[in-house]
Motif scaffolding. Structure first.
Motif, mmCIF file in Angstrom:
data_model
loop_
_atom_site.group_PDB
_atom_site.id
_atom_site.type_symbol
_atom_site.label_atom_id
_atom_site.label_comp_id
_atom_site.label_asym_id
_atom_site.label_seq_id
_atom_site.Cartn_x
_atom_site.Cartn_y
_atom_site.Cartn_z
ATOM 1 N N VAL A 183 21.663 -95.340 49.509
ATOM 2 C CA VAL A 183 21.735 -96.569 50.293
ATOM 3 C C VAL A 183 21.525 -96.218 51.766
ATOM 4 C CG1 VAL A 183 23.301 -98.412 51.031
ATOM 5 C CG2 VAL A 183 23.264 -97.689 48.633
ATOM 6 N N ARG A 184 20.833 -97.081 52.465
ATOM 7 C CA ARG A 184 20.588 -96.888 53.892
ATOM 8 C C ARG A 184 21.886 -96.560 54.627
ATOM 9 N NH1 ARG A 184 17.145 -98.548 58.164
ATOM 10 N NH2 ARG A 184 17.920 -100.280 59.405
ATOM 11 N N GLY A 185 21.802 -95.532 55.455
ATOM 12 C CA GLY A 185 22.977 -95.181 56.233
ATOM 13 C C GLY A 185 23.995 -94.309 55.502
ATOM 14 N N THR A 186 23.646 -93.889 54.275
ATOM 15 C CA THR A 186 24.520 -92.961 53.556
ATOM 16 C C THR A 186 23.772 -91.649 53.340
ATOM 17 O OG1 THR A 186 23.815 -93.577 51.317
ATOM 18 C CG2 THR A 186 25.581 -94.880 52.311
ATOM 19 N N HIS A 187 24.516 -90.587 53.177
ATOM 20 C CA HIS A 187 23.894 -89.280 52.993
ATOM 21 C C HIS A 187 24.591 -88.502 51.900
ATOM 22 C CE1 HIS A 187 21.069 -89.275 56.252
ATOM 23 N NE2 HIS A 187 22.002 -89.652 57.110
ATOM 24 N N ASP A 188 23.807 -87.702 51.190
ATOM 25 C CA ASP A 188 24.399 -86.746 50.267
ATOM 26 C C ASP A 188 24.735 -85.497 51.066
ATOM 27 O OD1 ASP A 188 23.872 -88.379 47.927
ATOM 28 O OD2 ASP A 188 21.773 -87.912 48.285
ATOM 29 N N LEU A 189 25.916 -84.981 50.845
ATOM 30 C CA LEU A 189 26.330 -83.773 51.560
ATOM 31 C C LEU A 189 26.333 -82.599 50.600
ATOM 32 C CD1 LEU A 189 29.458 -85.239 53.413
ATOM 33 C CD2 LEU A 189 27.189 -84.846 54.377
ATOM 34 N N PHE A 190 25.575 -81.569 50.917
ATOM 35 C CA PHE A 190 25.577 -80.380 50.066
ATOM 36 C C PHE A 190 25.081 -79.197 50.885
ATOM 37 C CE2 PHE A 190 21.629 -82.654 49.685
ATOM 38 C CZ PHE A 190 20.662 -81.671 49.808
ATOM 39 N N GLY A 191 25.233 -78.013 50.318
ATOM 40 C CA GLY A 191 24.737 -76.811 50.980
ATOM 41 C C GLY A 191 25.338 -76.624 52.364
ATOM 42 N N GLU A 192 24.478 -76.230 53.285
ATOM 43 C CA GLU A 192 24.921 -75.938 54.648
ATOM 44 C C GLU A 192 25.635 -77.139 55.283
ATOM 45 O OE1 GLU A 192 25.140 -73.293 56.285
ATOM 46 O OE2 GLU A 192 25.421 -73.997 58.327
ATOM 47 N N PHE B 144 33.567 -96.904 56.737
ATOM 48 C CA PHE B 144 32.370 -97.685 56.428
ATOM 49 C C PHE B 144 32.129 -98.775 57.464
ATOM 50 C CE2 PHE B 144 34.611 -96.060 52.812
ATOM 51 C CZ PHE B 144 33.630 -95.451 52.037
ATOM 52 N N ARG B 145 30.947 -98.747 58.055
ATOM 53 C CA ARG B 145 30.590 -99.825 58.978
ATOM 54 C C ARG B 145 29.132 -100.168 58.774
ATOM 55 N NH1 ARG B 145 33.468 -97.737 64.620
ATOM 56 N NH2 ARG B 145 35.441 -97.269 63.614
ATOM 57 N N TYR B 146 28.845 -101.463 58.691
ATOM 58 C CA TYR B 146 27.473 -101.904 58.511
ATOM 59 C C TYR B 146 26.793 -101.942 59.870
ATOM 60 C CZ TYR B 146 23.497 -104.478 56.732
ATOM 61 O OH TYR B 146 22.227 -104.845 56.369
ATOM 62 N N GLU B 147 26.156 -100.813 60.229
ATOM 63 C CA GLU B 147 25.501 -100.713 61.523
ATOM 64 C C GLU B 147 24.083 -100.213 61.325
ATOM 65 O OE1 GLU B 147 28.176 -99.347 64.976
ATOM 66 O OE2 GLU B 147 28.674 -98.003 63.339
ATOM 67 N N ARG B 148 23.283 -100.341 62.346
ATOM 68 C CA ARG B 148 21.932 -99.772 62.300
ATOM 69 C C ARG B 148 22.068 -98.261 62.420
ATOM 70 N NH1 ARG B 148 16.849 -102.261 64.048
ATOM 71 N NH2 ARG B 148 15.287 -100.695 63.613
ATOM 72 N N PRO B 149 21.621 -97.513 61.409
ATOM 73 C CA PRO B 149 21.799 -96.052 61.445
ATOM 74 C C PRO B 149 21.063 -95.409 62.610
ATOM 75 C CG PRO B 149 21.166 -96.780 59.254
ATOM 76 C CD PRO B 149 20.987 -97.956 60.172
ATOM 77 N N GLN B 150 21.636 -94.357 63.092
ATOM 78 C CA GLN B 150 21.097 -93.621 64.225
ATOM 79 C C GLN B 150 21.636 -92.203 64.136
ATOM 80 O OE1 GLN B 150 22.139 -95.757 67.758
ATOM 81 N NE2 GLN B 150 20.474 -95.188 68.782
ATOM 82 N N LYS B 151 21.149 -91.347 65.013
ATOM 83 C CA LYS B 151 21.694 -89.993 65.023
ATOM 84 C C LYS B 151 23.199 -90.058 65.291
ATOM 85 C CE LYS B 151 21.108 -85.553 67.312
ATOM 86 N NZ LYS B 151 20.421 -84.872 68.431
ATOM 87 N N GLY B 152 23.990 -89.449 64.423
ATOM 88 C CA GLY B 152 25.431 -89.457 64.629
ATOM 89 C C GLY B 152 26.074 -90.803 64.344
ATOM 90 N N ARG B 153 25.344 -91.688 63.656
ATOM 91 C CA ARG B 153 25.922 -92.998 63.317
ATOM 92 C C ARG B 153 25.437 -93.420 61.938
ATOM 93 N NH1 ARG B 153 24.987 -98.189 67.086
ATOM 94 N NH2 ARG B 153 23.190 -98.571 65.788
#
Length: 412
Positions: free
Chosen positions: A7-16, A111-120
């Motif tokens: 989903v937009r604005g979400t990330h999978d976290l793995f590895g480094e 969780f916040r419905y915001e426009r994704p950006q670096k660090g957001r």
RNA sequence: GCGGGCGUAGCUCAGUUGGUUAGAGCGCCAGGUUGUGGCCCUGGAGGCCGCCGGUUCAAGUCCGGUCGCUCGCCCCA
């Protein structure tokens, strides 16, 4: 393949990425423990009301950024946009306010419905601490000091500045707000569109505007400092003296305001210029009215939240992963022996990498990719004499050891 | 919600004025080496050129839309 994407604005976290992430959280947890803060984990969703009452019904977070939904029982629930309200609610729910002060550390997704950006991101992670039931300015100082320690331990302190301001007690804050609006009303034609919208909703935000025209108007605005009553002044003075005492440097920033309604007195931010537009890495302040707002007894509080992704970005360095010992069986007879040896070493607390198949050369290659520290090879010769061959994968040196000495050798 | 930039292999990126079967490096797999990793050599797998529509004899290339990423505004950690 629309379903195989996050989903937009979400990330999978793995590895480094997740190693850095975890490092930030563990550093926070360890530093907080040194100050006596115990971990608390509250649910990721709460009754919507918990956030409505505490964040203020005019804040952007509440008006357009919450993930709110109705569950099958018809209750209005909201994925937490921050954790302070949840912790305060938990303190009330569990009757913890009997014994004050409370000191909590937390870590988890928000969780916040915001426009994704670096660090957001829309799902992002925060660590934070809350000190509940301490009205003393020394509480503010302690909370800030704990934050500073985390930044120090993460090795990012030199890229970060502590900015400090006071909003005063509710009476001072209200008085100032009215005075500010009165002033700004006179300059309606010179304010930016954004600021006109803020005028009714959150006028103090205008102090913080990046718009050139707004800044000119703000220059002549009444200053918050002048609206502070004596009690508020004294409180802030004590906080500053406490910080000085500990040698914690700060920059007074009269424009530093808060987006969330529950803040009073001290407001602070640790900011950096290295993350583009999202410069705040730790932000917090005092929230003396919050607990009462959710239906508890009047109880003061102070705390902060830090963005894990932002700190991880800032800390930047590689996080070492666990270096296992790789076992390389040679020949069919050694396969079972290798499995038993792996079990024995793991039981002794040693991380072991054992491939399920492959020729010795392939398994050595795999050991290398797993960042193994040592390779243990055993074939027919070794089996016959009860030894294993231990190869140091950094130096290439090899030695033959009796199996009985292995655990001692590897644990040391 | 508003504006700018960018979408070609897992990753970083080439791809000429539109022209045959879309390339490289890294990574991955296998072999060279049936008891030994890193270096080297050889081979291989891997692409709806983000998606939809249009222009054209012909589109990775041009046009429109859309989705996504990204930077800034806003907001905030």
């Amino acid at each position: 393949m629309a379903t195989a994407r996050p989903v937009r604005g979400t990330h999978d976290l793995f590895g480094e990425t997740i190693r850095r992430h975890r490092h930030v959280i563990e550093t926070g947890r360890a530093a907080s423990a040194l100050y006596g803060y115990e971990e608390i984990a509250t649910p990721v969703f709460e009754f919507t009301d918990v956030f409505l009452r505490t964040l203020g019904d005019t804040s952007d977070v509440v008006t357009k950024e919450m993930y709110t939904f109705e569950d099958r029982g018809g209750e209005s629930l909201t994925l937490r946009p921050e954790n302070t309200a949840g912790v305060a609610r938990a303190a009330i729910s569990n009757g913890l306010l009997q014994s004050l002060p409370l000191k909590f550390f937390y870590a988890g997704p928000m969780f916040r419905y915001e426009r994704p950006q670096k660090g957001r991101m829309r799902q992002f992670h925060q660590i934070g601490i809350e000190l509940i039931g301490a009205p003393e300015p020394q509480g503010d100082v302690e909370v800030i000091a704990a934050g500073a320690m985390i930044l120090e331990r993460l090795g990012v302190a030199e890229h970060v500045t502590l900015e400090l301001n006071t909003l005063g007690d509710p009476a001072s804050r209200q008085a100032y707000r009215e005075e500010l609006v009165r002033y700004l009303e006179g300059y309606r034609d010179r304010l930016s569109e954004d600021s006109l919208a803020r005028l009714g909703r959150n006028p103090m935000r205008i102090l913080d505007s990046k718009d050139e025209g707004d800044r000119k108007v703000v220059e002549g605005a009444p200053r918050l400092e002048e609206s502070l009553n004596e009690a508020s002044r004294d409180f802030f003075k004590a906080v500053r003296e406490g910080l000085d005492e500990l040698g914690l440097a700060y920059r007074l920033n009269p424009r530093l305001v808060r987006g969330l309604d529950y803040y009073t007195h001290t407001a602070f931010e640790f900011t950096t210029d290295q993350l583009g537009a999202q410069g705040a890495v730790i932000a917090g302040g005092r929230y003396d009215g919050l607990v009462e707002e959710i239906g508890g007894p009047s109880t003061p509080g102070v705390g902060w939240a830090a963005g894990v992704e932002r700190l991880a970005l800032l800390a930047g360095r590689e996080e070492a992963r666990v270096r296992p010992v790789a076992i390389v069986p040679i020949g069919p007879a050694a396969e079972q022996a290798a499995r038993l040896l792996a079990a024995e070493l793991r039981a002794a607390g040693i991380a072991v990498e054992l491939a399920f198949k492959g020729k010795p050369g392939q398994r050595m290659k795999r050991a290398d990719r797993a960042a193994a520290r040592f390779a243990l090879s055993l074939g027919d010769d070794e089996l016959a004499s009860g030894v294993v061959k231990l190869r140091d994968l950094d130096s290439g040196e090899e030695q033959v050891l009796p199996r009985t000495e292995l655990v001692r050798r590897l644990a040391g």
